[in-house]
Design a protein around this motif. Structure first.
Motif, PDB file in Angstrom:
ATOM      1  N   GLN A 183       0.812  -1.214   0.000  1.00 39.33           N
ATOM      2  CA  GLN A 183       0.000   0.000   0.000  1.00 39.33           C
ATOM      3  C   GLN A 183       0.846   1.266   0.000  1.00 39.33           C
ATOM      4  O   GLN A 183       0.306   2.358   0.030  1.00 39.33           O
ATOM      5  N   PHE A 184       2.155   1.144  -0.040  1.00 42.93           N
ATOM      6  CA  PHE A 184       3.035   2.305  -0.005  1.00 42.93           C
ATOM      7  C   PHE A 184       4.060   2.155  -1.109  1.00 42.93           C
ATOM      8  O   PHE A 184       4.822   1.200  -1.134  1.00 42.93           O
ATOM      9  N   THR A 185       4.078   3.091  -2.052  1.00 43.73           N
ATOM     10  CA  THR A 185       4.953   2.984  -3.214  1.00 43.73           C
ATOM     11  C   THR A 185       5.821   4.221  -3.336  1.00 43.73           C
ATOM     12  O   THR A 185       5.292   5.332  -3.338  1.00 43.73           O
ATOM     13  N   PRO A 186       7.153   4.054  -3.402  1.00 42.45           N
ATOM     14  CA  PRO A 186       7.996   5.218  -3.659  1.00 42.45           C
ATOM     15  C   PRO A 186       7.682   5.791  -5.037  1.00 42.45           C
ATOM     16  O   PRO A 186       7.512   5.052  -5.991  1.00 42.45           O
TER      17      PRO A 186
ATOM     18  N   ALA B  77       7.680   9.633  -1.337  1.00 44.74           N
ATOM     19  CA  ALA B  77       6.943   8.379  -1.312  1.00 44.74           C
ATOM     20  C   ALA B  77       5.458   8.707  -1.218  1.00 44.74           C
ATOM     21  O   ALA B  77       5.072   9.660  -0.556  1.00 44.74           O
ATOM     22  N   ARG B  78       4.637   7.943  -1.897  1.00 46.89           N
ATOM     23  CA  ARG B  78       3.190   8.185  -1.906  1.00 46.89           C
ATOM     24  C   ARG B  78       2.458   6.895  -1.565  1.00 46.89           C
ATOM     25  O   ARG B  78       2.945   5.802  -1.797  1.00 46.89           O
ATOM     26  N   TYR B  79       1.265   7.081  -1.046  1.00 51.11           N
ATOM     27  CA  TYR B  79       0.411   5.930  -0.792  1.00 51.11           C
ATOM     28  C   TYR B  79      -0.163   5.418  -2.103  1.00 51.11           C
ATOM     29  O   TYR B  79      -0.407   6.177  -3.029  1.00 51.11           O
TER      30      TYR B  79
ATOM     31  N   THR C 172      -6.435  -1.936  -1.496  1.00 53.16           N
ATOM     32  CA  THR C 172      -7.546  -1.942  -0.530  1.00 53.16           C
ATOM     33  C   THR C 172      -7.110  -1.672   0.902  1.00 53.16           C
ATOM     34  O   THR C 172      -7.924  -1.237   1.710  1.00 53.16           O
ATOM     35  N   ASP C 173      -5.865  -1.903   1.253  1.00 51.92           N
ATOM     36  CA  ASP C 173      -5.395  -1.666   2.620  1.00 51.92           C
ATOM     37  C   ASP C 173      -4.758  -0.291   2.809  1.00 51.92           C
ATOM     38  O   ASP C 173      -4.196  -0.013   3.863  1.00 51.92           O
TER      39      ASP C 173
END
Length: 123
Positions: A6-9, A14-16, A21-22
């Motif tokens: 659910q967390f992507t650089p 870094a952005r959500y 879904t989480d």
């Protein structure tokens, strides 16, 4: 939550990943765009309001739905709540900096919609 699905650089920040879904950001988006959340944020843009003032400013909302929506928006950090120790207690709500920041484009969206709608027709 670095490294989770659910967390992507993304570039220097870094952005959500809101499509996961989480994702916690997805919950906030759901709360802001809920049936009543958006109206609460718009109502609080110009001034802080007491519970009953807020209820009167949003036609059609029940006390139960207002209380539930406010609890959620307070938990998300968009709205602050202050209780004055009087009898009965007076509760005032206002926007946090985060809530004010989110409310600004919502207000602009409503302004655009109302400018573009055709004039009301008399029956």
């Amino acid at each position: 939550m670095v490294g989770g699905p659910q967390f992507t650089p993304a570039g220097p920040e870094a952005r959500y990943e809101v499509f996961h879904t989480d994702c916690p950001a997805r919950n906030v988006v759901d709360h802001v765009t809920s049936r009543w959340g958006i109206w609460i944020l718009i109502s609080l843009r110009s001034t802080d309001l007491r519970f009953y003032e807020l209820r009167e400013s949003i036609h059609g909302i029940s006390e139960k739905m207002l209380a539930q929506s406010l609890r959620t928006l307070v938990r998300d950090g968009l709205v602050w709540r202050e209780v004055e120790p009087t009898t009965p207690p007076q509760v005032t709500y206002g926007l946090t900096d985060f809530g004010r920041d989110l409310g600004e484009p919502l207000e602009e969206l409503f302004d655009r919609i109302t400018r573009q709608l055709p004039p009301l027709q008399a029956d």
